[in-house]
Design a protein around this motif. Structure first.
Motif, short mmCIF file in Angstrom:
data_model
loop_
_atom_site.label_atom_id
_atom_site.label_comp_id
_atom_site.label_asym_id
_atom_site.label_seq_id
_atom_site.Cartn_x
_atom_site.Cartn_y
_atom_site.Cartn_z
N ASP A 150 47.06 33.56 46.15
CA ASP A 150 47.10 34.89 46.46
C ASP A 150 47.18 35.35 47.79
O ASP A 150 47.22 34.39 48.86
N LYS A 179 44.85 38.55 38.39
CA LYS A 179 44.96 37.24 38.74
C LYS A 179 43.84 36.33 38.46
O LYS A 179 42.66 36.85 38.68
N LYS A 196 42.60 46.09 45.72
CA LYS A 196 42.16 44.76 44.92
C LYS A 196 40.77 44.75 44.82
O LYS A 196 40.01 44.87 45.90
#
Ligand SMILES: Cc1cc2nc3c(=O)[nH]c(=O)nc-3n(C[C@H](O)[C@H](O)[C@H](O)COP(=O)(O)OP(=O)(O)OC[C@H]3O[C@@H](n4cnc5c(N)ncnc54)[C@H](O)[C@@H]3O)c2cc1C
Length: 389
Positions: free
Chosen positions: A49, A312, A266
């Motif tokens: 990531d 994710k 995020k």
């Protein structure tokens, strides 16, 4: 034909192993072999990531001091790579005054290490960052050097620079046997046995597999964690020059980032994942985990929400006390291991540097006293766990 004899062999080229290969290669050049079981940059481990939080604020001075050296190490590598690997956004650790993770330990550690911080009440936090909705019982510690360690870029930089220094970096090379004989190590991968005098094991969630070749088993818990990116319609208010990285200091513990790497905010829960193993985990979305993140944001960060852009999954390798492992492997002279305990990316470069110091010099200037492999809790079969630090 690939060379088979090396001075130093690194097993695992995720965040920590790539850094170890780089820092070793800085000093010994081509005498380094790095072996990675998958393709470089794969997403099956812990270090993928765009972003990881980096911060000086920690619960103990030892970590604050290591974090200082982490910034210095990233800066050195970034300069050599020709691109910054850390983005400073400021960081706020906030939560209820009575909480599972007391902010006071963070402030005490920062003060003990001479690091400036600000202790803010809820109105002041909301004045600076109106993105937060907070009640009066919330307070926070703001530290201006908090920010983003660029994980994927950092790994690629370590790998690229290690190669440039002459190291041999082999992907798709699972280590299937390690033999310690006659003062050296035979490391087998893809049917070839490589010889090395010193060994660095940085196998993340596969650590017990790799250490098992040396007769060691640790009481580690691998969990499957998850991060959610939201396509917030208020994206502009969450750009890195307007919004800091943040950690909610309580149980459950949430954390998040400004917009970086994706056109989205995020947010994630720390230690919000279920136990799994590196080889049996799946990549499915954990709906309950995602719902928890949404619920938290509805309460405290409503504008961060939007349609889910991306979810994710990723693994943590947790030690019971959540302290790292950075140590020599007992009974195997010249072998060293590092395990990140689910919060090591910010330290990846400095841990690689420390491993190189241990392997080359036999010692490191960093204080590693709580990272020993011989600590009692690692010798217990069913140790008590404390993940909220
Ligand atoms: C969702 C999530 C969020 C996180 N957030 C943060 C954060 O904000 N800040 C922070 O500091 N940290 C954070 N962390 C933790 C941090 O990312 C990890 O501690 C760190 O990346 C661990 O790196 P590693 O090198 O130990 O493991 P990995 O990156 O998994 O690397 C281990 C490597 O070893 C290889 N390997 C294993 N066995 C073998 C073998 N036998 N042969 C060859 N290769 C082998 C694997 O394939 C793998 O590539 C987060 C982690 C996750 C999952």
């Amino acid at each position: 034909m690939t060379r088979r004899d090396f001075e130093y062999i690194v097993i695992g080229l995720g965040g920590l192993g790539s850094a170890a290969a780089y820092w070793l290669s800085r000093r010994v050049g081509k005498d380094v072999l790095g072996l990675e079981q998958f393709e470089l940059g794969h997403v099956k481990g812990e270090s993928q990531d765009h972003s990881r939080i980096i911060r000086l604020s920690y619960h103990s001075p030892l970590y604050v001091q290591l974090a200082k050296r982490a910034y210095e190490s990233w800066d050195m590598v970034g300069k050599e790579a020709g691109e910054p690997l850390v983005l400073v956004t400021g960081g706020i650790d906030l939560g209820p005054r009575e909480s599972a993770i007391p902010a006071q330990t963070y402030m005490d550690s920062l003060a003990a290490c001479g690091v400036e911080y600000e202790h803010l009440d809820a109105p002041e936090i909301m004045k600076r960052w109106p993105q937060f909705t907070l009640t009066d019982d919330i307070h926070g510690v703001y530290q201006s050097q908090g920010g983003i360690a660029m994980a994927a870029k950092g790994n690629a930089a370590h790998q690229r620079l290690a190669r440039a220094n002459g190291a041999t970096i082999l992907d798709r090379s699972p280590v299937t046997a390690i033999e310690h004989r006659g003062g050296e190590y035979g490391v087998t991968s893809n049917g070839v046995t490589y010889r090395g005098k010193k060994l660095v094991i940085a196998a993340g969630p596969w650590s017990n597999g790799a250490l098992g070749h040396l007769g060691m088993h640790l009481p580690l818990q691998v969990t499957r964690e998850q991060v959610t990116y939201f396509a917030s319609p208020h994206r502009v208010e969450f750009m890195p020059d307007r919004f800091p990285v943040w950690i909610w200091l309580d149980d459950p513990c949430y954390y998040g980032f400004p917009v970086f790497g994706e056109p989205a905010t995020k947010v994630a829960q720390d230690c919000g994942g279920k136990p799994t193993t590196a080889d049996t985990r799946d990549f499915e979305v954990d709906e309950a985990n995602a719902a928890g993140v949404v619920k938290f944001c509805e309460r405290h960060l409503p504008k961060a929400l939007g349609p889910v852009h991306l979810i994710k999954t990723c693994l943590y390798t947790l030690t019971p006390d959540r302290d790292f492992v950075i140590d020599a492997v007992p009974g195997h002279a010249g072998a060293f291991a590092a395990i990140g305990a689910g919060h090591a990316y910010k330290f990846a470069s400095v841990i690689g540097r420390v491993l190189s110091e241990l392997a080359i010099d036999g010692q490191s200037p960093s204080d590693l006293s709580v990272f020993g492999l011989d600590r009692e809790i690692l010798r217990m079969e069913n140790p008590p766990v404390s993940y909220m630090v």
